[in-house]
Motif scaffolding. Structure first.
Motif, mmCIF file in Angstrom:
data_model
loop_
_atom_site.group_PDB
_atom_site.id
_atom_site.type_symbol
_atom_site.label_atom_id
_atom_site.label_comp_id
_atom_site.label_asym_id
_atom_site.label_seq_id
_atom_site.Cartn_x
_atom_site.Cartn_y
_atom_site.Cartn_z
ATOM 1 N N ALA A 257 4.741 11.811 -15.854
ATOM 2 C CA ALA A 257 3.715 10.868 -16.283
ATOM 3 C C ALA A 257 2.962 11.698 -17.621
ATOM 4 N N ARG A 258 2.756 12.918 -17.490
ATOM 5 C CA ARG A 258 1.870 14.022 -18.222
ATOM 6 C C ARG A 258 2.669 13.980 -19.651
ATOM 7 N N LEU A 259 4.072 13.701 -19.600
ATOM 8 C CA LEU A 259 4.648 13.870 -20.732
ATOM 9 C C LEU A 259 4.341 12.882 -22.080
ATOM 10 N N PHE A 260 3.603 12.003 -21.422
ATOM 11 C CA PHE A 260 3.412 10.739 -22.288
ATOM 12 C C PHE A 260 1.521 10.424 -22.590
ATOM 13 N N ALA A 261 0.950 11.608 -21.892
ATOM 14 C CA ALA A 261 -0.596 11.458 -21.804
ATOM 15 C C ALA A 261 -1.269 11.728 -23.227
ATOM 16 N N HIS A 262 -0.755 12.705 -23.674
ATOM 17 C CA HIS A 262 -1.270 12.979 -25.162
ATOM 18 C C HIS A 262 -1.257 11.909 -26.238
ATOM 19 N N ARG A 263 -0.136 11.120 -26.102
ATOM 20 C CA ARG A 263 -0.040 9.984 -27.094
ATOM 21 C C ARG A 263 -1.179 8.841 -26.820
ATOM 22 N N HIS A 264 -1.682 9.093 -25.512
ATOM 23 C CA HIS A 264 -2.828 7.950 -25.331
ATOM 24 C C HIS A 264 -4.117 8.630 -25.277
ATOM 25 N N GLY A 265 -4.292 9.959 -25.565
ATOM 26 C CA GLY A 265 -5.655 10.678 -25.680
ATOM 27 C C GLY A 265 -5.970 11.155 -24.176
ATOM 28 N N LEU A 266 -5.293 11.174 -23.546
ATOM 29 C CA LEU A 266 -5.552 11.320 -21.811
ATOM 30 C C LEU A 266 -5.288 12.989 -21.806
ATOM 31 N N ARG A 267 -6.365 13.449 -21.224
ATOM 32 C CA ARG A 267 -6.307 14.942 -20.408
ATOM 33 C C ARG A 267 -5.927 14.915 -18.860
#
Length: 276
Positions: A127-137
């Motif tokens: 799931a973390r592989l896509f977190a930066h695309r949504h601005g999530l840390r």
């Protein structure tokens, strides 16, 4: 002096005088005719000798054939014995093949179960592989329940019917390896995106199809991004390489609904634990 007046007189003299008879015979007959009786006698002797030889040969041949038939009978007996042993070997091979097939099937299930378990243990990393695309840390992940997935299908039947799915609607969506929503760790009331993951020891085209189909259903039902992932130790050599990517950024930029991201699973994670 003998007087010859008639043919009868001549024949009588010839009969009585052997020398005259021989002289007349030599005079009237050729040498071939004179020797013909002896030649016929010799030929008869030769024929008799040949007949005896043929009879002897036939007798000897019959004896040899009798011996050959006896040996062939023995060979037939040995072949019957060999056939019996081969039947026994074939039976043992069939049993061994059945045992190996069961072992193969058991190992396949074992690997599949461990792949699913390893993928679920790695769900946060995926799931973390896509977190930066949504601005999530910081993220929170929750697997959707059977009922939640069923309601997605029931409440969006009309929209889902228009999707280009490889399997009939719901056939695999109700039995996925992992479908989860991802939210912000602090503001966890609203999902930000979803992951649809399929796990296999060796990934095949059908894993790509299942993952991408599930992602299409989620996007259609929720209006949010859903990322298709296959978690596997290795890829099948015949897999469609255009539809599976190894780099997350490349996958995100491709924006292809029929493409999945491959997340490699370490093979050691699929080994059974050491006995206690």
């Amino acid at each position: 002096m003998t007087t010859i007046n008639t043919i009868e007189d001549f024949l009588r003299i010839v009969r009585e005088d052997e020398e005259l008879r021989l002289a007349v015979r030599r005079e009237l007959l050729t040498e071939e005719l004179l020797t013909l009786p002896q030649r016929v006698s010799t030929l008869t002797d030769n024929v008799n000798a040949l007949t005896r030889s043929i009879d002897e040969y036939k007798t000897a041949t019959n004896q040899r054939l009798t011996g050959v038939e006896g040996r062939l009978d023995n060979v037939d007996g040995r072949l019957d014995g060999i056939d019996g042993r081969l039947d026994g070997i074939e039976g043992r091979l069939d049993r061994q093949h059945g045992m190996l097939r069961r072992q193969h099937d058991d190992l396949a299930r074992f690997r599949g179960n461990y792949a699913i378990d390893a993928a679920r243990q790695s769900d946060m990393a995926i799931a973390r592989l896509f977190a930066h695309r949504h601005g999530l840390r910081q993220i929170n992940l929750r697997a959707l329940s059977d009922n939640e997935r069923r309601m997605m299908l029931v409440e969006n039947q009309t929209e889902l019917a228009s999707l280009d799915l490889r399997a009939p609607l719901g056939d695999t969506f109700l039995r996925p390896d992992l479908i989860a929503e991802v939210t912000d760790l602090v503001y966890a009331d609203q999902p930000r995106y979803y992951i649809a993951a399929e796990a296999s020891f060796t990934a095949h085209d059908r894993d790509i199809e299942r993952a991408t189909d599930h992602a299409k259903i989620i996007r259609c039902a929720t209006g949010l991004n859903a990322y298709a992932v296959i978690a596997a130790v290795r890829l099948d050599p015949h897999i469609d390489s255009d539809l599976v990517l190894e780099d997350a950024e490349e996958y995100l930029n491709a924006n292809n609904e029929n493409t999945a991201l491959w997340c490699p699973l370490p093979e050691t994670d699929l080994e059974p634990p050491d006995p206690c």
